[in-house]
Design a protein around this motif. Structure first.
Motif, PDB file in Angstrom:
ATOM      1  N   LEU A  77      -3.462  -0.700   8.406  1.00 40.67           N
ATOM      2  CA  LEU A  77      -3.936   0.175   9.476  1.00 40.67           C
ATOM      3  C   LEU A  77      -5.115  -0.514  10.155  1.00 40.67           C
ATOM      4  O   LEU A  77      -6.137  -0.784   9.527  1.00 40.67           O
ATOM      5  CB  LEU A  77      -4.367   1.528   8.905  1.00 40.67           C
ATOM      6  N   TYR A  78      -4.941  -0.835  11.441  1.00 43.16           N
ATOM      7  CA  TYR A  78      -5.994  -1.457  12.242  1.00 43.16           C
ATOM      8  C   TYR A  78      -6.700  -0.367  13.036  1.00 43.16           C
ATOM      9  O   TYR A  78      -6.054   0.558  13.540  1.00 43.16           O
ATOM     10  CB  TYR A  78      -5.403  -2.481  13.208  1.00 43.16           C
ATOM     11  N   SER A 109     -11.893   4.463   4.185  1.00 46.03           N
ATOM     12  CA  SER A 109     -10.761   4.705   3.296  1.00 46.03           C
ATOM     13  C   SER A 109      -9.694   5.467   4.077  1.00 46.03           C
ATOM     14  O   SER A 109      -9.985   6.085   5.098  1.00 46.03           O
ATOM     15  CB  SER A 109     -11.183   5.505   2.068  1.00 46.03           C
ATOM     16  N   ALA A 110      -8.486   5.407   3.580  1.00 47.12           N
ATOM     17  CA  ALA A 110      -7.389   6.134   4.224  1.00 47.12           C
ATOM     18  C   ALA A 110      -6.340   6.473   3.183  1.00 47.12           C
ATOM     19  O   ALA A 110      -6.143   5.750   2.208  1.00 47.12           O
ATOM     20  CB  ALA A 110      -6.769   5.298   5.340  1.00 47.12           C
ATOM     21  N   LEU A 133      -5.104   3.353   1.167  1.00 44.91           N
ATOM     22  CA  LEU A 133      -5.460   2.092   1.786  1.00 44.91           C
ATOM     23  C   LEU A 133      -6.942   1.800   1.540  1.00 44.91           C
ATOM     24  O   LEU A 133      -7.759   2.719   1.526  1.00 44.91           O
ATOM     25  CB  LEU A 133      -5.184   2.127   3.287  1.00 44.91           C
ATOM     26  N   ALA A 134      -7.252   0.527   1.371  1.00 46.61           N
ATOM     27  CA  ALA A 134      -8.624   0.088   1.121  1.00 46.61           C
ATOM     28  C   ALA A 134      -9.029  -0.921   2.195  1.00 46.61           C
ATOM     29  O   ALA A 134      -8.169  -1.556   2.822  1.00 46.61           O
ATOM     30  CB  ALA A 134      -8.710  -0.549  -0.262  1.00 46.61           C
ATOM     31  N   PRO A 135     -10.321  -1.103   2.400  1.00 50.25           N
ATOM     32  CA  PRO A 135     -10.787  -2.091   3.378  1.00 50.25           C
ATOM     33  C   PRO A 135     -10.206  -3.475   3.081  1.00 50.25           C
ATOM     34  O   PRO A 135     -10.120  -3.884   1.921  1.00 50.25           O
ATOM     35  CB  PRO A 135     -12.308  -2.089   3.199  1.00 50.25           C
ATOM     36  N   VAL A 179      -8.048   9.349   7.751  1.00 53.53           N
ATOM     37  CA  VAL A 179      -8.845   8.130   7.749  1.00 53.53           C
ATOM     38  C   VAL A 179     -10.312   8.545   7.771  1.00 53.53           C
ATOM     39  O   VAL A 179     -10.720   9.350   8.611  1.00 53.53           O
ATOM     40  CB  VAL A 179      -8.537   7.255   8.980  1.00 53.53           C
ATOM     41  N   LYS A 180     -11.084   8.008   6.835  1.00 47.10           N
ATOM     42  CA  LYS A 180     -12.503   8.332   6.761  1.00 47.10           C
ATOM     43  C   LYS A 180     -13.314   7.068   7.057  1.00 47.10           C
ATOM     44  O   LYS A 180     -13.211   6.071   6.340  1.00 47.10           O
ATOM     45  CB  LYS A 180     -12.863   8.862   5.376  1.00 47.10           C
ATOM     46  N   ILE A 181     -14.069   7.135   8.158  1.00 46.09           N
ATOM     47  CA  ILE A 181     -14.922   6.026   8.575  1.00 46.09           C
ATOM     48  C   ILE A 181     -16.299   6.594   8.894  1.00 46.09           C
ATOM     49  O   ILE A 181     -16.418   7.534   9.687  1.00 46.09           O
ATOM     50  CB  ILE A 181     -14.351   5.303   9.810  1.00 46.09           C
TER      51      ILE A 181
END
Length: 129
Positions: A58-59, A73-74, A89-91, A115-117
């Motif tokens: 995921l971009y 994180s996602a 998903l991880a960085p 998605v948490k940013i």
């Protein structure tokens, strides 16, 4: 000029300037895939999902600029006609989150996730092509 004609002229000018502003901001925001995936735009941020049998990436891009995902994180849910799977998903670089493994991805698979940013949580949805 009468009040009626003046108000009509002002309304037309205001409408034109507002529509040009909307067109300019839409033109400035490019939602085409950059990495060969499918794009979902949430709050003017592009989330591009690249789903392959061995990886899901995921971009994240905000107005053409990469978003720092080092503390992001996602989690995604993949839904096909016969199967449902969960993926974390991880960085994995400047503006991407990734998971490696075996994934059943095919055209028509629906993907929903969060998605948490920077402490902000956004929901994203995709349909694979």
């Amino acid at each position: 000029m009468t009040f009626s004609k003046l108000s009509t002229a002002l309304f037309a000018a205001l409408s034109l300037s507002m529509s040009q502003g909307v067109l300019a901001s839409e033109k400035d925001h490019d939602d085409k895939p950059r990495y060969g995936g499918v794009v979902s735009v949430v709050k003017d941020v592009n989330y591009e999902l690249v789903a392959k049998p061995d990886s899901i990436t995921l971009y994240v891009i905000d107005h053409g600029k990469p978003v720092d995902t080092k503390n992001a994180s996602a989690s995604l849910t993949l839904l096909s006609a016969a199967e449902k799977s969960e993926v974390k998903l991880a960085p994995a670089g400047e503006n991407k989150l990734e998971a490696k493994g075996n994934f059943k991805v095919q055209p028509g698979t629906k993907v929903a996730g969060s998605v948490k940013i920077d402490g902000k949580l956004n929901s994203v949805k995709f349909t694979l092509k």
